[in-house]
Write a protein that holds these residues in place. Structure first.
Motif, PDB file in Angstrom:
ATOM      1  N   GLY A   1       4.622  11.762   3.229  1.00 16.27           N
ATOM      2  CA  GLY A   1       5.302  10.523   3.586  1.00 16.27           C
ATOM      3  C   GLY A   1       4.341   9.425   3.982  1.00 16.27           C
ATOM      4  N   THR A   2       4.583   8.833   5.158  1.00 16.38           N
ATOM      5  CA  THR A   2       3.757   7.711   5.619  1.00 16.38           C
ATOM      6  C   THR A   2       2.391   8.139   6.137  1.00 16.38           C
ATOM      7  OG1 THR A   2       4.854   7.804   7.769  1.00 16.38           O
ATOM      8  CG2 THR A   2       5.745   6.256   6.149  1.00 16.38           C
ATOM      9  N   ALA A   3       2.129   9.451   6.191  1.00  9.03           N
ATOM     10  CA  ALA A   3       0.784   9.912   6.568  1.00  9.03           C
ATOM     11  C   ALA A   3      -0.209   9.718   5.430  1.00  9.03           C
ATOM     12  CB  ALA A   3       0.829  11.379   6.980  1.00  9.03           C
ATOM     13  N   ALA A   4       0.286   9.639   4.196  1.00 10.31           N
ATOM     14  CA  ALA A   4      -0.593   9.347   3.058  1.00 10.31           C
ATOM     15  C   ALA A   4      -1.002   7.882   3.109  1.00 10.31           C
ATOM     16  CB  ALA A   4       0.133   9.651   1.753  1.00 10.31           C
TER      17      ALA A   4
ATOM     18  N   PRO B   1       8.394  16.193  -4.770  1.00  7.16           N
ATOM     19  CA  PRO B   1       9.671  15.522  -4.483  1.00  7.16           C
ATOM     20  C   PRO B   1       9.935  15.313  -2.997  1.00  7.16           C
ATOM     21  CG  PRO B   1       9.967  17.147  -6.209  1.00  7.16           C
ATOM     22  CD  PRO B   1       8.580  17.348  -5.674  1.00  7.16           C
ATOM     23  N   ASP B   2       9.318  16.135  -2.139  1.00  2.01           N
ATOM     24  CA  ASP B   2       9.508  15.939  -0.701  1.00  2.01           C
ATOM     25  C   ASP B   2       8.404  15.080  -0.077  1.00  2.01           C
ATOM     26  OD1 ASP B   2       7.583  17.858  -1.040  1.00  2.01           O
ATOM     27  OD2 ASP B   2       8.412  19.284   0.400  1.00  2.01           O
TER      28      ASP B   2
ATOM     29  N   HIS C   1       0.823  -1.226   0.000  1.00  2.00           N
ATOM     30  CA  HIS C   1       0.000   0.000   0.000  1.00  2.00           C
ATOM     31  C   HIS C   1       0.852   1.270   0.000  1.00  2.00           C
ATOM     32  CE1 HIS C   1      -2.663  -3.145   1.353  1.00  2.00           C
ATOM     33  NE2 HIS C   1      -2.050  -3.204   2.520  1.00  2.00           N
ATOM     34  N   CYS C   2       2.007   1.226  -0.670  1.00  2.00           N
ATOM     35  CA  CYS C   2       2.883   2.396  -0.609  1.00  2.00           C
ATOM     36  C   CYS C   2       3.761   2.493  -1.846  1.00  2.00           C
ATOM     37  CB  CYS C   2       3.746   2.357   0.649  1.00  2.00           C
ATOM     38  SG  CYS C   2       4.886   0.968   0.727  1.00  2.00           S
ATOM     39  N   ILE C   3       4.490   3.580  -1.924  1.00  2.00           N
ATOM     40  CA  ILE C   3       5.457   3.811  -2.992  1.00  2.00           C
ATOM     41  C   ILE C   3       6.836   3.804  -2.349  1.00  2.00           C
ATOM     42  CG2 ILE C   3       6.257   5.430  -4.756  1.00  2.00           C
ATOM     43  CD1 ILE C   3       3.273   6.466  -4.750  1.00  2.00           C
ATOM     44  N   ARG C   4       7.720   2.993  -2.898  1.00  2.00           N
ATOM     45  CA  ARG C   4       9.058   2.854  -2.342  1.00  2.00           C
ATOM     46  C   ARG C   4      10.058   3.644  -3.186  1.00  2.00           C
ATOM     47  NH1 ARG C   4       8.667  -2.270   0.130  1.00  2.00           N
ATOM     48  NH2 ARG C   4      10.611  -1.872   1.262  1.00  2.00           N
ATOM     49  N   LYS C   5      11.131   4.065  -2.567  1.00  2.00           N
ATOM     50  CA  LYS C   5      12.203   4.802  -3.235  1.00  2.00           C
ATOM     51  C   LYS C   5      13.492   4.006  -3.124  1.00  2.00           C
ATOM     52  CE  LYS C   5      14.842   9.161  -3.001  1.00  2.00           C
ATOM     53  NZ  LYS C   5      14.955  10.482  -2.322  1.00  2.00           N
ATOM     54  N   ILE C   6      14.226   3.924  -4.238  1.00  2.00           N
ATOM     55  CA  ILE C   6      15.528   3.264  -4.260  1.00  2.00           C
ATOM     56  C   ILE C   6      16.552   4.309  -4.697  1.00  2.00           C
ATOM     57  CG2 ILE C   6      16.854   1.299  -5.089  1.00  2.00           C
ATOM     58  CD1 ILE C   6      14.165   0.098  -6.060  1.00  2.00           C
ATOM     59  N   ASP C   7      17.476   4.651  -3.829  1.00  2.00           N
ATOM     60  CA  ASP C   7      18.471   5.673  -4.192  1.00  2.00           C
ATOM     61  C   ASP C   7      19.580   5.051  -5.038  1.00  2.00           C
ATOM     62  OD1 ASP C   7      20.338   4.463  -2.480  1.00  2.00           O
ATOM     63  OD2 ASP C   7      20.101   5.956  -0.891  1.00  2.00           O
TER      64      ASP C   7
ATOM     65  N   THR D   1      13.706   2.777   0.746  1.00  2.00           N
ATOM     66  CA  THR D   1      12.961   3.413   1.829  1.00  2.00           C
ATOM     67  C   THR D   1      11.500   3.559   1.402  1.00  2.00           C
ATOM     68  OG1 THR D   1      13.570   5.601   0.962  1.00  2.00           O
ATOM     69  CG2 THR D   1      14.940   4.692   2.726  1.00  2.00           C
ATOM     70  N   THR D   2      10.642   3.919   2.356  1.00  2.00           N
ATOM     71  CA  THR D   2       9.235   4.187   2.051  1.00  2.00           C
ATOM     72  C   THR D   2       9.083   5.659   1.732  1.00  2.00           C
ATOM     73  OG1 THR D   2       8.555   2.431   3.554  1.00  2.00           O
ATOM     74  CG2 THR D   2       6.880   4.021   2.894  1.00  2.00           C
ATOM     75  N   PHE D   3       8.647   5.959   0.525  1.00  2.00           N
ATOM     76  CA  PHE D   3       8.526   7.343   0.078  1.00  2.00           C
ATOM     77  C   PHE D   3       7.154   7.930   0.411  1.00  2.00           C
ATOM     78  CE2 PHE D   3       7.419  10.298  -3.473  1.00  2.00           C
ATOM     79  CZ  PHE D   3       8.306  11.313  -3.136  1.00  2.00           C
ATOM     80  N   SER D   4       6.087   7.185   0.127  1.00  2.00           N
ATOM     81  CA  SER D   4       4.736   7.695   0.357  1.00  2.00           C
ATOM     82  C   SER D   4       3.810   6.519   0.639  1.00  2.00           C
ATOM     83  CB  SER D   4       4.245   8.471  -0.875  1.00  2.00           C
ATOM     84  OG  SER D   4       2.955   9.014  -0.668  1.00  2.00           O
TER      85      SER D   4
END
Length: 435
Positions: free
Chosen positions: A199-202, A233-234, A171-177, A183-186
């Protein structure tokens, strides 16, 4: 040590060129008033690093006056005399004729050097098992296949080469640097729902498609929430529209800023979002649309479950079949109208308008689907080829067809031409470097 035929020829050629330059060229020089001639070059096929012997006349020994290019990319000159020169093909040169320029005069070869890309597949992130865990590389876990019916194609890259992937089971969007840290982006992996926020409030239920604009804003569709979200982006997620159909895939036109989405319906439509909560239906009558992308001219490409890639001309939205054979399932490379696909899904377009196609939009990621590869449609000729993978489902890193995927549903390409794949059944994000 083993030496190839071309390696031996290259060594001999360099020796001969050096000998000729030192002993015979003192009386010979390039004549600026006479034409430069390329009579032949060998070999005519190779990869980056291939040494090519160019033969002709009215060349020069003065390498400061000499430039050799292919597709505008400079070749390293090893040695040269008035009749021959030895050059090195650079990586990612592409296929094309060779141009020799000497003191302002130039000639382009009649023949074409055929560049053979090496496409190396690796695992960027993901343990291979469905789950949730942030971490580095293969220590991290995604949930792309915890339910067999998950069919996310959401994967994009930003201007800083970070990768974002929709993780429906979490249930989220992950970010890979760029270092491979996940990490968990949103979104909140522990909470399914609907909420805008940072962030995780969405909250999301089933994040599927992703798109990204030139400002690195991400757009996400959720077919359960029926919403289109814009994420800064943030990490601030805001709803910008509600779906007229259950939205599955999404794209953005970076010239106009308009957002386009489509649903996996029959019939399906493409909707244009021109401003918050302002939506227009621009394309209709699609058979279970699976993926959507735009090129630099604003043309729309849609993959559909009748096994074709469709093109819709910018503005008029006049439609045609770009590649594949209608209702003919298969795995065939070749000319656009001879090629075959098997439930094409995610689409991505690079800076040169080449199109990448993720395969296997079957409802359960069927491992027996006849195509488990990433396909490539040339942006000029529309010739279809296999970029990486094959007919066989699997989980193997390697070059080209030696690599394997299992339901490679989503594809993205970064500004450097590196391709990323959402590999559903392997619960991983794969990386393909082409050079």
């Amino acid at each position: 040590m083993k030496y190839t035929y071309h390696h031996i020829i290259a060594v001999i050629a360099v020796i001969l060129l050096a000998f000729t330059s030192c002993k015979k060229e003192k009386a010979a020089a390039h004549n600026a008033s006479s034409p430069i001639v390329i009579s032949s070059f060998e070999p005519q096929i190779g990869t980056g690093g291939t040494e090519v012997l160019i033969s002709g006349s009215n060349f020069t020994t003065d390498t400061s006056q000499l430039s050799v290019t292919i597709n505008g990319k400079k070749l390293k000159v090893i040695a040269s005399n008035t009749n021959q020169m030895m050059v090195v093909i650079p990586k990612k040169a592409g296929s094309g004729p060779i141009t020799v320029t000497i003191a302002g005069g130039n000639i382009t070869s009649a023949g074409v050097f055929n560049y053979q890309y090496t496409r190396t597949v690796s695992t960027l992130a993901g343990s291979g098992a469905a789950g949730f865990l942030n971490g580095k590389g293969t220590d991290a876990s995604f949930n792309f296949s915890g339910q067999s019916w998950y069919r996310s194609s959401g994967i994009v890259t930003d201007s800083k080469l970070n990768v974002y992937v929709a993780d429906p089971g979490n249930h989220c969007i992950r970010k890979i640097d760029t270092a491979g840290n996940v990490t968990t982006f949103s979104g909140n992996p522990n909470l399914s729902g609907y909420a805008d926020g940072t962030g995780t409030a969405a909250q999301y239920v089933l994040p599927y498609g992703l798109a990204i604009d030139s400002q690195d804003n991400i757009y996400c569709v959720d077919p359960i929430n029926y919403d289109i979200r814009k994420i800064s982006p943030d990490g601030v997620a805001v709803t910008i529209a509600w779906g007229n159909q259950s939205p599955w895939s999404i794209a953005v036109d970076n010239k106009t800023g308009y957002v386009y989405y489509t649903g996996n319906n029959n019939p399906a439509s493409v909707y244009q979002v021109t401003a918050p909560f302002t939506t227009n239906e621009v394309i209709t009558g699609l058979f279970y649309a699976s993926g959507i992308a735009l090129d630099s001219s604003g043309n729309i490409y849609v993959s559909t479950s009748d096994h074709v890639i469709r093109k819709f001309a910018a503005g008029t939205w006049a439609g045609s079949i770009l590649a594949g054979q209608l209702n003919q399932i298969g795995y065939v490379d070749g000319a656009a109208n001879a090629a075959k696909f098997a439930y094409p899904m995610g689409l991505a377009v690079d800076a040169n308008n080449n199109i990448y196609v993720g395969e296997n939009a079957t409802y359960d990621g069927n491992v027996n689907n006849p195509d488990q590869s990433v396909r490539y449609i040339d942006g000029k000729t529309f010739e279809v080829s296999t970029f990486a993978g094959s007919q066989a489902a699997g989980f193997a890193n390697g070059d080209g067809a030696a690599a394997s995927f299992s339901a490679p549903n989503g594809v993205a390409v970064d500004k450097n031409g590196t391709v990323y794949v959402l590999d559903k059944n392997n619960n991983s994000v794969r990386k393909i470097i082409s050079q």
